[in-house]
Design an enzyme around this catalytic site. Structure first.
Site, PDB file in Angstrom:
ATOM      1  N   GLU A  98     -79.895 -28.122  -1.187  1.00 32.56           N
ATOM      2  CA  GLU A  98     -80.388 -27.703   0.056  1.00 32.56           C
ATOM      3  C   GLU A  98     -80.501 -26.182   0.135  1.00 32.56           C
ATOM      4  O   GLU A  98     -79.609 -25.462  -0.246  1.00 32.56           O
ATOM      5  CB  GLU A  98     -79.638 -28.133   1.252  1.00 32.56           C
ATOM      6  CG  GLU A  98     -79.522 -29.841   1.466  1.00 32.56           C
ATOM      7  CD  GLU A  98     -78.683 -30.183   2.804  1.00 32.56           C
ATOM      8  OE1 GLU A  98     -78.279 -29.262   3.742  1.00 32.56           O
ATOM      9  OE2 GLU A  98     -78.213 -31.246   2.621  1.00 32.56           O
ATOM     10  N   ASN A 125     -72.562 -36.042   0.026  1.00 30.44           N
ATOM     11  CA  ASN A 125     -73.157 -34.751   0.638  1.00 30.44           C
ATOM     12  C   ASN A 125     -71.899 -33.891   1.280  1.00 30.44           C
ATOM     13  O   ASN A 125     -71.313 -34.423   2.264  1.00 30.44           O
ATOM     14  CB  ASN A 125     -74.237 -34.832   1.254  1.00 30.44           C
ATOM     15  CG  ASN A 125     -74.861 -33.671   1.682  1.00 30.44           C
ATOM     16  OD1 ASN A 125     -75.685 -32.679   1.192  1.00 30.44           O
ATOM     17  ND2 ASN A 125     -74.766 -33.246   3.104  1.00 30.44           N
ATOM     18  N   GLU A 126     -71.731 -32.626   0.848  1.00 28.23           N
ATOM     19  CA  GLU A 126     -70.840 -31.784   1.681  1.00 28.23           C
ATOM     20  C   GLU A 126     -69.719 -32.200   2.193  1.00 28.23           C
ATOM     21  O   GLU A 126     -69.690 -32.597   3.402  1.00 28.23           O
ATOM     22  CB  GLU A 126     -71.708 -31.092   2.878  1.00 28.23           C
ATOM     23  CG  GLU A 126     -73.006 -30.276   2.387  1.00 28.23           C
ATOM     24  CD  GLU A 126     -73.770 -29.594   3.622  1.00 28.23           C
ATOM     25  OE1 GLU A 126     -74.587 -28.768   3.055  1.00 28.23           O
ATOM     26  OE2 GLU A 126     -73.382 -29.876   4.588  1.00 28.23           O
ATOM     27  N   ASN A 162     -75.274 -26.878  -1.838  1.00 30.75           N
ATOM     28  CA  ASN A 162     -76.372 -26.476  -0.536  1.00 30.75           C
ATOM     29  C   ASN A 162     -75.877 -25.106  -0.346  1.00 30.75           C
ATOM     30  O   ASN A 162     -74.612 -24.897   0.100  1.00 30.75           O
ATOM     31  CB  ASN A 162     -75.860 -27.415   0.528  1.00 30.75           C
ATOM     32  CG  ASN A 162     -76.437 -28.869   0.086  1.00 30.75           C
ATOM     33  OD1 ASN A 162     -77.012 -28.950  -0.754  1.00 30.75           O
ATOM     34  ND2 ASN A 162     -75.961 -29.843   0.894  1.00 30.75           N
ATOM     35  N   TYR A 188     -76.938 -21.783   2.044  1.00 27.49           N
ATOM     36  CA  TYR A 188     -77.849 -21.000   3.235  1.00 27.49           C
ATOM     37  C   TYR A 188     -77.418 -19.581   3.450  1.00 27.49           C
ATOM     38  O   TYR A 188     -78.490 -18.789   3.536  1.00 27.49           O
ATOM     39  CB  TYR A 188     -77.438 -21.985   4.579  1.00 27.49           C
ATOM     40  CG  TYR A 188     -77.961 -23.140   4.476  1.00 27.49           C
ATOM     41  CD1 TYR A 188     -79.265 -23.643   4.892  1.00 27.49           C
ATOM     42  CD2 TYR A 188     -77.294 -24.261   3.832  1.00 27.49           C
ATOM     43  CE1 TYR A 188     -79.912 -24.989   5.001  1.00 27.49           C
ATOM     44  CE2 TYR A 188     -77.744 -25.595   4.077  1.00 27.49           C
ATOM     45  CZ  TYR A 188     -79.039 -25.694   4.569  1.00 27.49           C
ATOM     46  OH  TYR A 188     -79.522 -27.071   4.483  1.00 27.49           O
ATOM     47  N   HIS A 195     -74.378 -39.355   3.089  1.00 22.78           N
ATOM     48  CA  HIS A 195     -74.567 -37.743   3.850  1.00 22.78           C
ATOM     49  C   HIS A 195     -73.982 -38.046   5.283  1.00 22.78           C
ATOM     50  O   HIS A 195     -74.847 -38.215   6.214  1.00 22.78           O
ATOM     51  CB  HIS A 195     -76.120 -37.713   4.019  1.00 22.78           C
ATOM     52  CG  HIS A 195     -76.492 -36.349   4.200  1.00 22.78           C
ATOM     53  ND1 HIS A 195     -77.216 -35.729   3.363  1.00 22.78           N
ATOM     54  CD2 HIS A 195     -76.207 -35.652   5.221  1.00 22.78           C
ATOM     55  CE1 HIS A 195     -77.539 -34.352   4.052  1.00 22.78           C
ATOM     56  NE2 HIS A 195     -76.832 -34.296   5.172  1.00 22.78           N
ATOM     57  N   GLU A 211     -81.067 -32.610  14.153  1.00 18.85           N
ATOM     58  CA  GLU A 211     -80.149 -31.556  13.846  1.00 18.85           C
ATOM     59  C   GLU A 211     -78.647 -31.664  14.173  1.00 18.85           C
ATOM     60  O   GLU A 211     -78.334 -30.755  14.813  1.00 18.85           O
ATOM     61  CB  GLU A 211     -80.728 -29.981  13.843  1.00 18.85           C
ATOM     62  CG  GLU A 211     -79.880 -28.838  13.268  1.00 18.85           C
ATOM     63  CD  GLU A 211     -79.620 -29.122  11.840  1.00 18.85           C
ATOM     64  OE1 GLU A 211     -78.606 -28.652  11.453  1.00 18.85           O
ATOM     65  OE2 GLU A 211     -80.640 -29.917  11.228  1.00 18.85           O
ATOM     66  N   TRP A 212     -78.329 -33.031  14.056  1.00 22.59           N
ATOM     67  CA  TRP A 212     -76.859 -33.048  14.566  1.00 22.59           C
ATOM     68  C   TRP A 212     -76.538 -32.911  15.965  1.00 22.59           C
ATOM     69  O   TRP A 212     -77.240 -33.002  16.789  1.00 22.59           O
ATOM     70  CB  TRP A 212     -76.072 -32.821  13.418  1.00 22.59           C
ATOM     71  CG  TRP A 212     -76.312 -33.076  11.942  1.00 22.59           C
ATOM     72  CD1 TRP A 212     -76.769 -32.117  10.915  1.00 22.59           C
ATOM     73  CD2 TRP A 212     -76.318 -34.157  11.251  1.00 22.59           C
ATOM     74  NE1 TRP A 212     -77.013 -32.766   9.866  1.00 22.59           N
ATOM     75  CE2 TRP A 212     -76.655 -34.025   9.883  1.00 22.59           C
ATOM     76  CE3 TRP A 212     -75.894 -35.628  11.862  1.00 22.59           C
ATOM     77  CZ2 TRP A 212     -76.774 -35.345   9.040  1.00 22.59           C
ATOM     78  CZ3 TRP A 212     -75.994 -36.452  11.001  1.00 22.59           C
ATOM     79  CH2 TRP A 212     -76.439 -36.278   9.636  1.00 22.59           C
ATOM     80  N   GLN A 264     -80.931 -38.296   9.953  1.00 22.89           N
ATOM     81  CA  GLN A 264     -81.719 -37.468  10.495  1.00 22.89           C
ATOM     82  C   GLN A 264     -83.315 -37.717  10.675  1.00 22.89           C
ATOM     83  O   GLN A 264     -83.821 -37.134  11.661  1.00 22.89           O
ATOM     84  CB  GLN A 264     -81.536 -35.951   9.852  1.00 22.89           C
ATOM     85  CG  GLN A 264     -80.065 -35.669   9.969  1.00 22.89           C
ATOM     86  CD  GLN A 264     -79.960 -34.176   9.159  1.00 22.89           C
ATOM     87  OE1 GLN A 264     -79.553 -34.246   8.142  1.00 22.89           O
ATOM     88  NE2 GLN A 264     -80.146 -33.101   9.837  1.00 22.89           N
ATOM     89  N   ARG A 302     -85.345 -35.318  -2.425  1.00 23.29           N
ATOM     90  CA  ARG A 302     -84.138 -35.750  -2.030  1.00 23.29           C
ATOM     91  C   ARG A 302     -83.694 -36.482  -0.733  1.00 23.29           C
ATOM     92  O   ARG A 302     -84.036 -35.824   0.035  1.00 23.29           O
ATOM     93  CB  ARG A 302     -82.977 -34.673  -2.036  1.00 23.29           C
ATOM     94  CG  ARG A 302     -81.646 -35.228  -1.924  1.00 23.29           C
ATOM     95  CD  ARG A 302     -80.653 -33.765  -1.825  1.00 23.29           C
ATOM     96  NE  ARG A 302     -79.305 -34.172  -1.325  1.00 23.29           N
ATOM     97  CZ  ARG A 302     -78.489 -33.763  -0.574  1.00 23.29           C
ATOM     98  NH1 ARG A 302     -78.815 -32.432  -0.235  1.00 23.29           N
ATOM     99  NH2 ARG A 302     -77.385 -34.345  -0.417  1.00 23.29           N
TER     100      ARG A 302
END
Length: 665
Positions: free
Chosen positions: A531, A256-257, A438, A440, A211, A621-622, A95, A160
């Site tokens: 995150e 990650n995730e 993470n 949100y 990631h 952002e992907w 990213q 991170r």
């Protein structure tokens, strides 16, 4: 593991402060104590008994020598977070780094599939490949010192970042022959620079090994995480990183995730690379492709894959298969465990670092409506915990307890792969050093009802399979979905600038308590929020003056959770004097979430050790491209070839929050 969920008790008594949940006496040291009088729970717990004696001694040694062992947690609390609190921001290699084909870096799945299917990225300029990919991104490969300046504004003591696997090993396969690695030395030197620059600036590196940016060579060779060989290639790559950087990096995140990587990449595509999806056949495989947009859609390009050593070999270049996301998840968890084993066997005793996994997932809130009976609400409470086990526990249970949650196994039946006894032993305690989360937003949860008001029954053991596993379970942050996955209000909090992203501050406290209850005594160095952040409402996604949501929360007596905003909060790409820089919505987001984190520590006794804000800078952002901005630093991607970093108000706010709410040495 069966226990009463704490979701209701946490939400039952709310403080006067906006969107802050106050825990009841059963979850605090004493209902009459003020924040500074709450006792800290015991920590430095021994490793689970099933871990070998050698590993148990190792973890004890790490605890006794770890500078982050949080001695401040013992005794009374001041109402602030301890001075040892890990505070900083997060980014991911693909990213922000750019330089996608510079200095020997190999192609990742994100490079390959954004170039092959550019129309899967929602914004960008026609004919400009860089505007739909991470080709250049923030150019942190050349401008990292500018990023460090932004970290200093928010007073970060940790950063991170993730390491690009294909920058180090272009073909994905790390090998050591006669004492020498086949590494791309230019790539390795870049991360030496990153790590050394951070340390020189009194910022502690928090490194993520993976990631989502799998080397494309491994996808082409055997389908990446769908193949059991992936766990061993990941472990060898990790071994190099530990050997090269472990003298300076003392905090490692393996994966990650995994949920997003696997479910969004192999089922719900074409959102995340490699754009696999079961809902749509790849357009390029249609008998007649006339009129089809072949620059978008789902992919079929993949290598021959073998899920386990005993499985059949699936052919290359095939349509997506049923259960790909399940097998991806299975193998990626084993990859995590293999990497941890390498670290503990070869490096941890000498390097005295910590290692864990980062999972994502929404805290689950029981759905509530006027005139609901106690029985109905209690049932929704049960389903909130069940939804959390499916959304979070599926990925957090194996690295802590060694196996999938019982509810997931029961409802999935034969569709869920089984870990062998050796694999369970390998997994158990593999994230006992710490757990990254993470977070949100939250989801409501409830048991689904038929049109006549009766409940949809859970699947029987005979009916147990993937498709039936959640047929009676509803969880979402709005009451339905419209075209383009847009939320139909009411929403659980206000609509931020990404379709899945709603502002609901209590989620962080609810979730932290869920982890603390579920894994009591099993995580030795606590939980790190790896995150948390938001995209400011923008021209693509916003819901100003959302009266439906306001009316819903009024109807249940919790109007403060509606968190509505006016149109002047919406970010505009052409207005530098507005909320693009003066990001008041994001500031309020951080204010609410951080206060709930503080209360989880001070009032609830949750052992939370760190917070990484997402994200340090606006970035790629992907699938949303460059116009969905999660950063606390503005970058004009389209008009500024220098990609100048401009701090937003939120970056300064976080520096002030740290000074006021974390003990200063």
């Amino acid at each position: 593991m069966k226990f009463l969920t704490i979701f209701t008790t946490l939400l039952a008594v709310s403080s006067a402060k906006k969107c802050i949940v106050k825990a009841p006496a059963s979850n605090a040291a004493d209902a009459n104590d003020v924040a500074s009088d709450v006792e800290t729970p015991s920590e430095n717990v021994d490793a689970p008994a099933e871990i070998s004696d050698n590993e148990g001694k190792l973890n004890d040694e790490v605890d006794s020598n770890d500078e982050d062992s949080n001695n401040e947690n013992s005794g009374k609390k001041s109402g602030k977070l301890p001075a040892s609190f890990k505070w900083g921001a997060a980014t991911a290699a693909y990213q922000v780094e750019g330089a996608w084909n510079v200095d020997g870096r190999g192609e990742s799945v994100w490079d390959h599939f954004t170039h092959l299917y550019p129309h899967n990225v929602e914004t960008g300029r026609p004919g400009d490949e860089d505007s739909i990919s991470g080709n250049v991104a923030c150019d942190s490969y050349h401008k990292f010192e500018e990023d460090v300046k932004m970290m200093k504004i928010m007073k970060a003591n940790h950063y991170r970042f993730s390491i690009s696997w294909s920058r180090l090993f272009p073909d994905g396969q790390a090998k050591k022959e006669k004492g020498k690695w086949n590494v791309n030395e230019k790539g390795a030197e870049y991360y030496d620079m990153v790590i050394n620059t951070l340390i020189e600036n009194d910022i502690t590196p928090l490194a993520t090994l993976y990631h989502w940016d799998l080397p494309y060579a491994l996808h082409e060779k055997y389908g990446g995480w769908l193949d059991y060989h992936s766990q061993y290639d990941f472990a060898k790559y990790a071994e190099f990183c530990f050997e090269r950087y472990g003298d300076r990096v003392k905090n490692w995140i393996t994966i990650n995730e995994p949920w997003v990587n696997c479910v969004a990449g192999y089922k719900n595509g074409p959102g995340k690379a490699p754009y696999r999806c079961t809902g749509e056949a790849p357009r390029k495989l249609q008998n007649d492709t006339t009129g089809l947009d072949l620059l978008g859609g789902c992919s079929y390009e993949i290598g021959p894959s073998q899920y386990t050593p005993d499985s059949e070999v699936l052919p290359a270049n095939r349509p997506p298969q049923r259960l790909e996301e399940v097998w991806c998840s299975h193998n990626i968890l084993l990859g995590h465990a293999q990497a941890v084993k390498v670290y503990r066997d070869k490096f941890q005793k000498k390097q005295k670092g910590l290692i864990g996994i980062t999972v994502d997932g929404e805290a689950q809130i029981p759905w509530e409506e006027p005139n609901m009976t106690e029985e109905e609400y209690a049932n929704n409470e049960k389903y909130a915990n069940l939804a959390a086990e499916f959304r979070i526990g599926w990925y957090s249970d194996p690295p802590i307890t060694g196996d999938y949650p019982e509810s997931v196994k029961q409802r999935m039946g034969k569709d869920l792969p089984e870990f062998t006894p050796e694999q369970k032993k390998l997994l158990k305690g593999s994230s006992s050093d710490f757990l990254g989360w993470n977070t949100y937003t939250s989801h409501w949860a409830a048991q689904v009802k038929n049109e006549d008001g009766t409940y949809v029954e859970p699947p029987t053991d005979k009916e147990a399979n993937y498709e039936n596993s959640k047929r009676d379970m509803w969880d979402d942050n709005c009451r339905g979905r419209g075209d383009g996955w847009t939320c139909i209000p009411p929403t659980l909090g206000s609509q931020a600038g990404s379709s899945w992203n709603t502002k609901y501050g209590p989620t962080i406290r609810v979730g932290l308590n869920w982890f603390a209850k579920r894994y009591e005594g099993l995580i030795k160095n606590g939980i790190i929020i790896t995150e948390n952040g938001c995209a400011q409402p923008n021209y693509k996604v916003s819901r100003a003056n959302d009266q439906v949501t306001i009316d819903y929360f009024k109807s249940i007596g919790k109007e403060e959770f509606a968190d509505a905003y006016d149109e002047d909060m919406i970010e505009r790409e052409d207005d530098l004097e507005g909320t693009l820089i003066h990001d008041t919505y994001r500031i309020d987001w951080y204010k609410q979430y951080l206060e709930n984190l503080r209360l989880a520590y001070v009032e609830d006794g949750v052992d939370v050790r760190g917070y990484m804000a997402w994200s340090l800078i606006d970035n790629y952002e992907w699938e949303n491209g460059y116009e969905t901005r999660f950063g606390m630093t503005y970058i004009d991607f389209y008009n500024d070839p220098e990609l100048k970093r401009v701090p937003k108000d939120s970056l300064t706010f976080l520096g002030q929050w740290y000074t006021e709410n974390v003990e200063q040495e």
